[in-house]
Design an enzyme around this catalytic site. Structure first.
Site, PDB file in Angstrom:
ATOM      1  CG  ASP A  70      -4.434  -3.962  -6.872  1.00 29.80           C
ATOM      2  OD1 ASP A  70      -4.234  -4.772  -7.795  1.00 29.80           O
ATOM      3  OD2 ASP A  70      -4.581  -4.301  -5.691  1.00 29.80           O
ATOM      4  CE  LYS A 109      -3.943  -2.324   2.061  1.00 31.09           C
ATOM      5  NZ  LYS A 109      -3.395  -3.676   1.804  1.00 31.09           N
TER       6      LYS A 109
END
Length: 325
Positions: free
Chosen positions: A283, A135
């Site tokens: 992503d 992340k």
């Protein structure tokens, strides 16, 4: 021919219908390369070297022909006898242990780093696996991502929420859609969500502006040596959900890359190469990069099936070329 060793989860725990590591093993086997298998429990450091009690692995021929899980039965593979082997003697060591990214995973990267120093090609680079939180690493490319913050301060996160009204909150070590919350403007649960996620301001949380494009899918773009596969898998949330993760019930729909998808891939690709991150999943929601998956990217099987691709074959051939074999 090369010898590939796969550090992975126990074979009988794999999801035969969709496991990407099986596609890699099959691709190596079909090209005549040797394949060995070991788990975290098989590794030791001794005599200045990382060794593993590895076994030769062979997928049953009819299973390997198509990876048809319906014919696999109980004997879809054969294993040789365990042999204590210096990992540096393998041509390629594939780190395919699934998250969670816990201390056992970190310890595995220590073992693998010693093997890499002695000549093994480890995919992905062990140091980069430690450095590149999936992340937080996306913040290295701010021009590609949505507005976000990372903090353990509830006041800081509340201010961000007040500014953007509709935000997504998630823990930095989450996986598979776990511990992800969408918080709208007047959500009365904001404080309790923050108390839970930050553990009363003792753990970091990422807050991102909510991206309505999630309705059209959370796109997984696979990268091989800095170059994107020309199709992505859009993971579309089920009704009533704001998470597209397949593990959270999302549906995978293959699509060609958009111009923006390619722009993001071109931005991120050189840094992946520099860090030795050979197989990565980006992503992307709408036009925004949200995560960079480096530990054990998936979605090979779904894209292969929808577009007649051989992504694992491309990966294996890329690695063999890098070896010079």
């Amino acid at each position: 021919m090369a010898h590939f060793a796969f550090l992975m989860d126990p074979l009988d725990s794999l999801a035969l219908k969709k496991d990407s590591t099986l596609a890699m093993i099959r691709a190596a086997q079909l090209r005549g390369h040797a394949v060995s298998y070991f788990t975290l429990a098989d590794m030791s450091y001794m005599g200045g070297r990382t060794v593993a009690s590895a076994r030769k692995l062979h997928l049953r021929d009819d299973f390997a022909a198509s990876l048809d899980y319906t014919i696999a039965g109980r004997d879809w593979y054969t294993l040789g006898d365990p042999a204590r082997t210096d990992l540096a003697t393998f041509d390629v060591v594939m780190m395919r242990k699934d998250p969670p990214f816990d201390m056992e995973y970190v310890y595995a990267t220590y073992f693998l780093e010693r093997a890499a120093e002695l000549g093994a090609m480890v995919v992905n680079n062990p140091r980069s696996l430690r450095d590149c939180n999936e992340k937080f690493f996306a913040t290295a490319f701010p021009e590609c991502g949505p507005p976000l913050i990372v903090s353990r301060s509830m006041d800081v996160i509340r201010d961000f929420h007040a500014e953007h009204s509709d935000v997504v909150l998630k823990k930095l070590d989450g996986m598979g859609g776990m511990n992800i919350f969408r918080v709208r403007a007047d959500d009365p649960n904001l404080n309790v969500i923050l108390e839970t996620l930050t553990r009363h301001e003792t753990e970091l949380v990422m807050a991102q502006r909510y991206l309505p494009a999630i309705r059209d899918g959370d796109k997984r773009i696979l990268m091989i040596d800095g170059q994107p596969v020309p199709y992505c898998l859009a993971r579309i949330p089920k009704s009533g959900e704001s998470r597209g993760n397949l593990a959270a019930g999302g549906t995978g729909e293959g699509r060609p890359l958009t111009a923006r998808d390619r722009e993001i891939a071109e931005t991120v690709g050189p840094e992946l190469v520099r860090r030795g991150l050979t197989f990565v999943g980006l992503d992307v929601i709408g036009d925004h990069l949200t995560e960079v998956n480096v530990t054990c990217p998936t979605c090979i099987r779904e894209l292969d099936a929808q577009f007649g691709l051989d992504i694992a074959g491309t990966l294996i051939e890329t690695l063999v070329r890098k070896l010079g074999n």
